[in-house]
Design an enzyme around this catalytic site. Structure first.
Site, PDB file in Angstrom:
ATOM      1  N   CYS A 118       0.840  -0.976   0.056  1.00 11.12           N
ATOM      2  CA  CYS A 118       0.000  -0.190  -0.124  1.00 11.12           C
ATOM      3  C   CYS A 118       0.834   1.146   0.099  1.00 11.12           C
ATOM      4  O   CYS A 118       1.452   1.644   0.859  1.00 11.12           O
ATOM      5  CB  CYS A 118      -0.879   0.009   1.180  1.00 11.12           C
ATOM      6  SG  CYS A 118      -1.958   1.379   1.342  1.00 11.12           S
TER       7      CYS A 118
ATOM      8  N   CYS B 113      -0.513   3.936   2.128  1.00 16.51           N
ATOM      9  CA  CYS B 113      -0.224   4.015   3.598  1.00 16.51           C
ATOM     10  C   CYS B 113       1.164   4.362   3.927  1.00 16.51           C
ATOM     11  O   CYS B 113       1.585   4.815   4.982  1.00 16.51           O
ATOM     12  CB  CYS B 113      -0.471   2.493   3.987  1.00 16.51           C
ATOM     13  SG  CYS B 113      -1.960   1.838   3.357  1.00 16.51           S
ATOM     14  N   ASP B 114       2.221   3.784   3.045  1.00 15.71           N
ATOM     15  CA  ASP B 114       3.689   3.723   3.711  1.00 15.71           C
ATOM     16  C   ASP B 114       4.500   4.534   2.637  1.00 15.71           C
ATOM     17  O   ASP B 114       5.567   4.735   3.289  1.00 15.71           O
ATOM     18  CB  ASP B 114       4.082   2.260   3.666  1.00 15.71           C
ATOM     19  CG  ASP B 114       3.301   1.260   4.425  1.00 15.71           C
ATOM     20  OD1 ASP B 114       2.747   1.885   5.404  1.00 15.71           O
ATOM     21  OD2 ASP B 114       3.037   0.210   4.003  1.00 15.71           O
TER      22      ASP B 114
END
Ligand code: NAP
Length: 312
Positions: A138, A141-142
């Site tokens: 992701c 997300c990261d």
């Protein structure tokens, strides 16, 4: 669990943000509510080290902590949370019948499916070893954690293209490694990729091994035609080779699209009256925790309305 009821007004299958939000709304709406979350409730966010795009938290929150908080909130409001899985569903019966892993049968007036989707992984042992330690499924997300670093995206579709473009906001260089010599991503995204000086598309290569110590320090890739190896010294490796919705138990029982996602209408109703779906299991586009939570809320509100309707 002995002594627990086996019939509920609403049963939710799945324990990500969609499932827990549905549980919170269903229970607060006065329905007897159960949620089946499997042995490790929390869904995909359990693999996310830090979340900082979920509103309500000034500082980053660990995925597992956020999910524990959601679980406690749902339970406090009266949801019965089962740590087993539903392995089989009978959706032509009324009430709906759900069979748990233990063999126990539960029944429900309405069902909300929030079983999610998982990022498709390459399946290499070195990939599995470094998930959360540099390997991610992701970018949204990261990506932020790779400010000024070199990263690599695996895949050639729209997701990989979007991830690569998104990562250029943070990373100093983004390699996009694709197994063929032609991208699958839409033309517009391909134009954007080529126009971005931070992106290098590495065609005709597949990952061989991800290397590192405590964290990733690079990836060895192989030219599919010549067999020659190339090393990319990247600390972030984003796998974007598609998602797999968790819908195997619904095949033949609900309308699914060609990729296996549950087909819903704008009120999150599935092809079976009284069965709703929310979150990544039906969302082919956004796949974000906050969107899933919103969908869980909508599904619960629709399930409550459905129960009112059938009571009349
Ligand atoms: P996808 O279109 O299925 O693309 C997956 C990519 O990963 C392909 O390039 C594929 O290579 C590659 N791949 C698959 N397995 C691999 C493996 N084992 N090793 C190496 N590479 C592998 O998946 P997606 O990009 O997640 O998109 C899914 C759907 O969502 C699509 O319909 C897409 O259009 C849509 N989507 C839309 C948007 C948007 O509209 N903004 C954004 C994201 C996704 P090959 O090309 O060789 O098969």
């Amino acid at each position: 669990m002995t002594g627990q009821p086996t019939h509920f007004d609403i049963i939710i299958i799945g324990s990500g943000p969609a499932g827990f939000t549905a549980a919170i709304y269903a229970a607060r709406g006065g329905a007897s509510t159960a949620l089946f979350g499997g042995v490790a409730p929390g869904g995909q966010l359990l693999q996310t080290m830090e979340i900082e795009n979920y509103p309500g938290f000034v500082n980053p929150v660990v995925g597992a902590d956020l999910m524990q908080t959601m679980l406690k909130q749902a339970a406090r409001l009266g949801t019965t949370v089962f740590t087993e899985e539903i392995n089989e569903v009978a959706l032509s019966d009324r009430p709906f019948r759900l069979i748990a892993g233990s063999g126990k049968v539960y029944t429900a007036g309405s069902v909300i499916i929030a079983t999610g989707a998982r990022a498709r992984w390459l399946g290499m042992p070195s990939e599995q070893k470094y998930i959360g330690k540099g390997v991610s499924g992701c970018a949204t997300c990261d990506g932020f954690f790779f400010r000024g670093k070199e990263v690599c995206v695996i895949g050639g579709g729209d997701s990989a293209a979007e991830d690569a473009l998104f990562l250029t906001k943070f990373a100093s260089r983004v390699y996009m490694v694709h197994r063929r010599d032609k991208l699958r991503a839409t033309f517009r995204l391909q134009e954007k990729l080529r126009a971005n000086p931070k992106i290098e598309i590495v065609y005709g290569h597949t990952p061989e091994e991800i290397t590192g110590e405590a964290k990733v320090n690079g990836i060895n890739i192989k030219n599919v035609k010549t067999g020659a190896s190339r090393r990319l010294e990247t600390t972030g490796i984003f796998i974007a080779i598609g998602h797999v919705p968790a819908t195997s138990i619904f095949k033949g029982k609900l309308n699914l699209d060609e990729s296996g996602y549950i087909v819903t209408d704008d009120k999150l109703a599935t092809s079976v009256f009284g069965v709703f779906a929310a979150g990544d299991v039906m969302d082919t586009r956004y796949k974000q925790a906050i969107v899933a939570a919103g969908a869980g809320c909508k599904a619960a509100m629709e399930a409550l309305l459905y129960l009112e309707e059938v009571k009349k």
